[in-house]
Scaffold this motif. Structure first.
Motif, PDB file in Angstrom:
ATOM      1  N   CYS A   1       0.816  -1.213   0.000  1.00 24.27           N
ATOM      2  CA  CYS A   1       0.000   0.000   0.000  1.00 24.27           C
ATOM      3  C   CYS A   1       0.853   1.267   0.000  1.00 24.27           C
ATOM      4  O   CYS A   1       0.721   2.109  -0.890  1.00 24.27           O
ATOM      5  N   LEU A   2       1.736   1.412   0.971  1.00 20.71           N
ATOM      6  CA  LEU A   2       2.542   2.627   1.030  1.00 20.71           C
ATOM      7  C   LEU A   2       3.330   2.820  -0.259  1.00 20.71           C
ATOM      8  O   LEU A   2       3.371   3.921  -0.816  1.00 20.71           O
ATOM      9  N   CYS A   3       3.930   1.766  -0.769  1.00 17.32           N
ATOM     10  CA  CYS A   3       4.756   1.879  -1.974  1.00 17.32           C
ATOM     11  C   CYS A   3       3.930   2.185  -3.214  1.00 17.32           C
ATOM     12  O   CYS A   3       4.479   2.604  -4.236  1.00 17.32           O
ATOM     13  N   ALA A   4       2.616   1.971  -3.139  1.00 16.92           N
ATOM     14  CA  ALA A   4       1.734   2.261  -4.274  1.00 16.92           C
ATOM     15  C   ALA A   4       1.193   3.680  -4.238  1.00 16.92           C
ATOM     16  O   ALA A   4       0.643   4.162  -5.231  1.00 16.92           O
ATOM     17  N   LEU A   5       1.338   4.340  -3.093  1.00 18.70           N
ATOM     18  CA  LEU A   5       0.879   5.719  -2.951  1.00 18.70           C
ATOM     19  C   LEU A   5       1.990   6.683  -3.345  1.00 18.70           C
ATOM     20  O   LEU A   5       3.152   6.486  -2.978  1.00 18.70           O
ATOM     21  N   HIS A   6       1.627   7.734  -4.058  1.00 13.14           N
ATOM     22  CA  HIS A   6       2.603   8.787  -4.366  1.00 13.14           C
ATOM     23  C   HIS A   6       3.120   9.372  -3.053  1.00 13.14           C
ATOM     24  O   HIS A   6       2.359   9.535  -2.085  1.00 13.14           O
ATOM     25  N   PRO A   7       4.405   9.673  -2.956  1.00 14.93           N
ATOM     26  CA  PRO A   7       4.949  10.217  -1.705  1.00 14.93           C
ATOM     27  C   PRO A   7       4.234  11.454  -1.174  1.00 14.93           C
ATOM     28  O   PRO A   7       4.265  11.709   0.032  1.00 14.93           O
ATOM     29  N   ASP A   8       3.578  12.227  -2.040  1.00 14.93           N
ATOM     30  CA  ASP A   8       2.800  13.372  -1.566  1.00 14.93           C
ATOM     31  C   ASP A   8       1.706  12.946  -0.589  1.00 14.93           C
ATOM     32  O   ASP A   8       1.221  13.758   0.203  1.00 14.93           O
ATOM     33  N   ARG A   9       1.319  11.674  -0.632  1.00 13.68           N
ATOM     34  CA  ARG A   9       0.211  11.186   0.177  1.00 13.68           C
ATOM     35  C   ARG A   9       0.679  10.374   1.385  1.00 13.68           C
ATOM     36  O   ARG A   9      -0.132   9.914   2.184  1.00 13.68           O
ATOM     37  N   TRP A  10       1.982  10.211   1.511  1.00 15.13           N
ATOM     38  CA  TRP A  10       2.501   9.354   2.579  1.00 15.13           C
ATOM     39  C   TRP A  10       2.198   9.873   3.979  1.00 15.13           C
ATOM     40  O   TRP A  10       1.860   9.103   4.873  1.00 15.13           O
ATOM     41  N   ILE A  11       2.335  11.173   4.184  1.00 21.18           N
ATOM     42  CA  ILE A  11       2.123  11.717   5.534  1.00 21.18           C
ATOM     43  C   ILE A  11       0.686  11.483   5.980  1.00 21.18           C
ATOM     44  O   ILE A  11       0.431  11.046   7.116  1.00 21.18           O
ATOM     45  N   ALA A  12      -0.267  11.752   5.096  1.00 17.55           N
ATOM     46  CA  ALA A  12      -1.676  11.548   5.442  1.00 17.55           C
ATOM     47  C   ALA A  12      -1.940  10.080   5.763  1.00 17.55           C
ATOM     48  O   ALA A  12      -2.654   9.754   6.725  1.00 17.55           O
ATOM     49  N   TYR A  13      -1.360   9.192   4.992  1.00 18.41           N
ATOM     50  CA  TYR A  13      -1.551   7.753   5.206  1.00 18.41           C
ATOM     51  C   TYR A  13      -0.917   7.309   6.520  1.00 18.41           C
ATOM     52  O   TYR A  13      -1.564   6.626   7.341  1.00 18.41           O
ATOM     53  N   ALA A  14       0.326   7.689   6.753  1.00 15.77           N
ATOM     54  CA  ALA A  14       1.019   7.279   7.971  1.00 15.77           C
ATOM     55  C   ALA A  14       0.319   7.824   9.215  1.00 15.77           C
ATOM     56  O   ALA A  14       0.247   7.144  10.251  1.00 15.77           O
ATOM     57  N   THR A  15      -0.193   9.033   9.129  1.00 15.66           N
ATOM     58  CA  THR A  15      -0.919   9.627  10.253  1.00 15.66           C
ATOM     59  C   THR A  15      -2.160   8.814  10.585  1.00 15.66           C
ATOM     60  O   THR A  15      -2.472   8.561  11.767  1.00 15.66           O
ATOM     61  N   ARG A  16      -2.854   8.353   9.559  1.00 13.79           N
ATOM     62  CA  ARG A  16      -4.051   7.554   9.775  1.00 13.79           C
ATOM     63  C   ARG A  16      -3.705   6.203  10.411  1.00 13.79           C
ATOM     64  O   ARG A  16      -4.395   5.739  11.338  1.00 13.79           O
ATOM     65  N   LEU A  17      -2.633   5.589   9.954  1.00 15.67           N
ATOM     66  CA  LEU A  17      -2.239   4.307  10.554  1.00 15.67           C
ATOM     67  C   LEU A  17      -1.952   4.469  12.035  1.00 15.67           C
ATOM     68  O   LEU A  17      -2.346   3.623  12.854  1.00 15.67           O
ATOM     69  N   ALA A  18      -1.271   5.550  12.397  1.00 17.45           N
ATOM     70  CA  ALA A  18      -0.959   5.784  13.807  1.00 17.45           C
ATOM     71  C   ALA A  18      -2.230   5.988  14.632  1.00 17.45           C
ATOM     72  O   ALA A  18      -2.342   5.484  15.755  1.00 17.45           O
ATOM     73  N   HIS A  19      -3.194   6.710  14.079  1.00 22.09           N
ATOM     74  CA  HIS A  19      -4.445   6.965  14.794  1.00 22.09           C
ATOM     75  C   HIS A  19      -5.265   5.683  14.956  1.00 22.09           C
ATOM     76  O   HIS A  19      -5.987   5.529  15.948  1.00 22.09           O
ATOM     77  N   TRP A  20      -5.156   4.792  13.990  1.00 18.31           N
ATOM     78  CA  TRP A  20      -5.984   3.589  14.007  1.00 18.31           C
ATOM     79  C   TRP A  20      -5.444   2.485  14.898  1.00 18.31           C
ATOM     80  O   TRP A  20      -6.203   1.610  15.318  1.00 18.31           O
ATOM     81  N   THR A  21      -4.157   2.478  15.170  1.00 24.20           N
ATOM     82  CA  THR A  21      -3.521   1.336  15.838  1.00 24.20           C
ATOM     83  C   THR A  21      -3.546   1.483  17.356  1.00 24.20           C
ATOM     84  O   THR A  21      -3.174   2.519  17.903  1.00 24.20           O
ATOM     85  N   SER A  22      -3.956   0.445  18.037  1.00 28.55           N
ATOM     86  CA  SER A  22      -3.986   0.442  19.499  1.00 28.55           C
ATOM     87  C   SER A  22      -2.567   0.497  20.064  1.00 28.55           C
ATOM     88  O   SER A  22      -1.622  -0.005  19.435  1.00 28.55           O
ATOM     89  N   PRO A  23      -2.377   1.085  21.254  1.00 25.52           N
ATOM     90  CA  PRO A  23      -1.065   1.016  21.905  1.00 25.52           C
ATOM     91  C   PRO A  23      -0.611  -0.439  22.030  1.00 25.52           C
ATOM     92  O   PRO A  23      -1.387  -1.306  22.435  1.00 25.52           O
ATOM     93  N   GLY A  24       0.617  -0.689  21.634  1.00 27.41           N
ATOM     94  CA  GLY A  24       1.122  -2.052  21.630  1.00 27.41           C
ATOM     95  C   GLY A  24       0.817  -2.815  20.360  1.00 27.41           C
ATOM     96  O   GLY A  24       1.286  -3.942  20.186  1.00 27.41           O
ATOM     97  N   GLY A  25       0.022  -2.195  19.464  1.00 29.60           N
ATOM     98  CA  GLY A  25      -0.309  -2.841  18.204  1.00 29.60           C
ATOM     99  C   GLY A  25       0.892  -2.896  17.266  1.00 29.60           C
ATOM    100  O   GLY A  25       1.837  -2.114  17.382  1.00 29.60           O
ATOM    101  N   LEU A  26       0.840  -3.823  16.332  1.00 28.36           N
ATOM    102  CA  LEU A  26       1.966  -4.094  15.443  1.00 28.36           C
ATOM    103  C   LEU A  26       1.700  -3.581  14.037  1.00 28.36           C
ATOM    104  O   LEU A  26       0.625  -3.812  13.475  1.00 28.36           O
ATOM    105  N   LEU A  27       2.679  -2.894  13.470  1.00 23.81           N
ATOM    106  CA  LEU A  27       2.671  -2.541  12.056  1.00 23.81           C
ATOM    107  C   LEU A  27       3.795  -3.311  11.378  1.00 23.81           C
ATOM    108  O   LEU A  27       4.966  -3.134  11.714  1.00 23.81           O
ATOM    109  N   VAL A  28       3.428  -4.182  10.456  1.00 29.98           N
ATOM    110  CA  VAL A  28       4.413  -4.854   9.612  1.00 29.98           C
ATOM    111  C   VAL A  28       4.424  -4.111   8.285  1.00 29.98           C
ATOM    112  O   VAL A  28       3.451  -4.147   7.537  1.00 29.98           O
ATOM    113  N   LEU A  29       5.508  -3.428   8.031  1.00 29.86           N
ATOM    114  CA  LEU A  29       5.650  -2.645   6.801  1.00 29.86           C
ATOM    115  C   LEU A  29       6.771  -3.248   5.969  1.00 29.86           C
ATOM    116  O   LEU A  29       7.929  -3.281   6.400  1.00 29.86           O
TER     117      LEU A  29
END
Length: 228
Positions: free
Chosen positions: A137-165
């Motif tokens: 997903c991240l690699c398919a998004l233009h870098p102009d959109r990365w900050i918005a995407y990464a911010t959403r992932l952080a908001h969605w993930t519970s403390p202690g949750g895992l992101l495999v990137l």
């Protein structure tokens, strides 16, 4: 693959006559991806589950009952594997062809998951996430959109949750001249640290495991834990 020049620096004096016009989102559109799936031009698809996933399931990174997001789910190989492991899977893609392939795979294998056709920059999960599997997903998004995407992932993930990137390493000569080339877009490790800062995510110490892809790029495996 498209090539976009890097924007001029602020204060460069280069006027843009269309600067006041509404800008379209940068990078490939849903129609672009739909055409790829409709024509079968999906060189990123291994035709099987990503080999990085099985060892993580074996060590308990995706326990049964965990709410797991698979953004940009594509043909759904990993969606099916996570569902078979007992996870509650949310699979999201905005290409109808990808959504159809994933649903067909789940029916064929007798598995269940929520498969959603949506733009991840507009969609919101129904509950905090226990884990995210992002291989395409991240690699398919233009870098102009990365900050918005990464911010959403952080908001969605519970403390202690895992992101495999799986950060795609797609070095190209044009990058040295300021061109933005992709998809897939090169996910430089330094850029990933900026997108997923240590104030929000716990980073393990390098080196990180890397796997070659038959398309010629590599996937750098980053295992980040949500802080808090």
């Amino acid at each position: 693959m498209s090539r976009d020049p890097a924007p001029p620096a602020a204060g460069s004096g280069r006027a843009d006559a269309t600067a006041t016009a509404p800008a379209s989102p940068a990078g490939p559109t849903a129609d672009f991806w739909q055409q790829r799936f409709a024509s079968g031009r999906t060189p990123w698809d291994r035709g099987e589950v990503n080999p990085a996933l099985e060892p993580l399931i074996a060590r308990g990174a995706f326990p049964a009952g965990a709410l797991v997001l698979v953004p940009g789910c594509g043909a759904g190989h990993e969606v099916a594997r996570l569902a078979a492991a007992g996870c509650r899977v949310l699979a999201v893609d905005y290409a109808p062809g990808a959504v159809a392939l994933t649903r067909e795979r789940l029916v064929h294998e007798g598995l269940r998951a929520q498969v959603i056709e949506a733009d991840l920059l507009e969609w919101t999960p129904p509950a905090p996430l226990d884990a995210i599997w992002d291989q395409a997903c991240l690699c398919a998004l233009h870098p102009d959109r990365w900050i918005a995407y990464a911010t959403r992932l952080a908001h969605w993930t519970s403390p202690g949750g895992l992101l495999v990137l799986l950060a795609v390493q797609a070095e190209r000569e044009g990058r040295r001249q300021g061109f933005i080339e992709g998809p897939p877009y090169h996910c430089d490790a330094n850029a990933m640290r900026a997108l997923f800062p240590s104030t929000a995510w716990k980073w393990p110490k390098p080196p990180y495991e890397s796997r070659a892809h038959r398309s010629g790029f590599a996937e750098l495996q980053l295992l980040l834990t949500r802080a808090g």
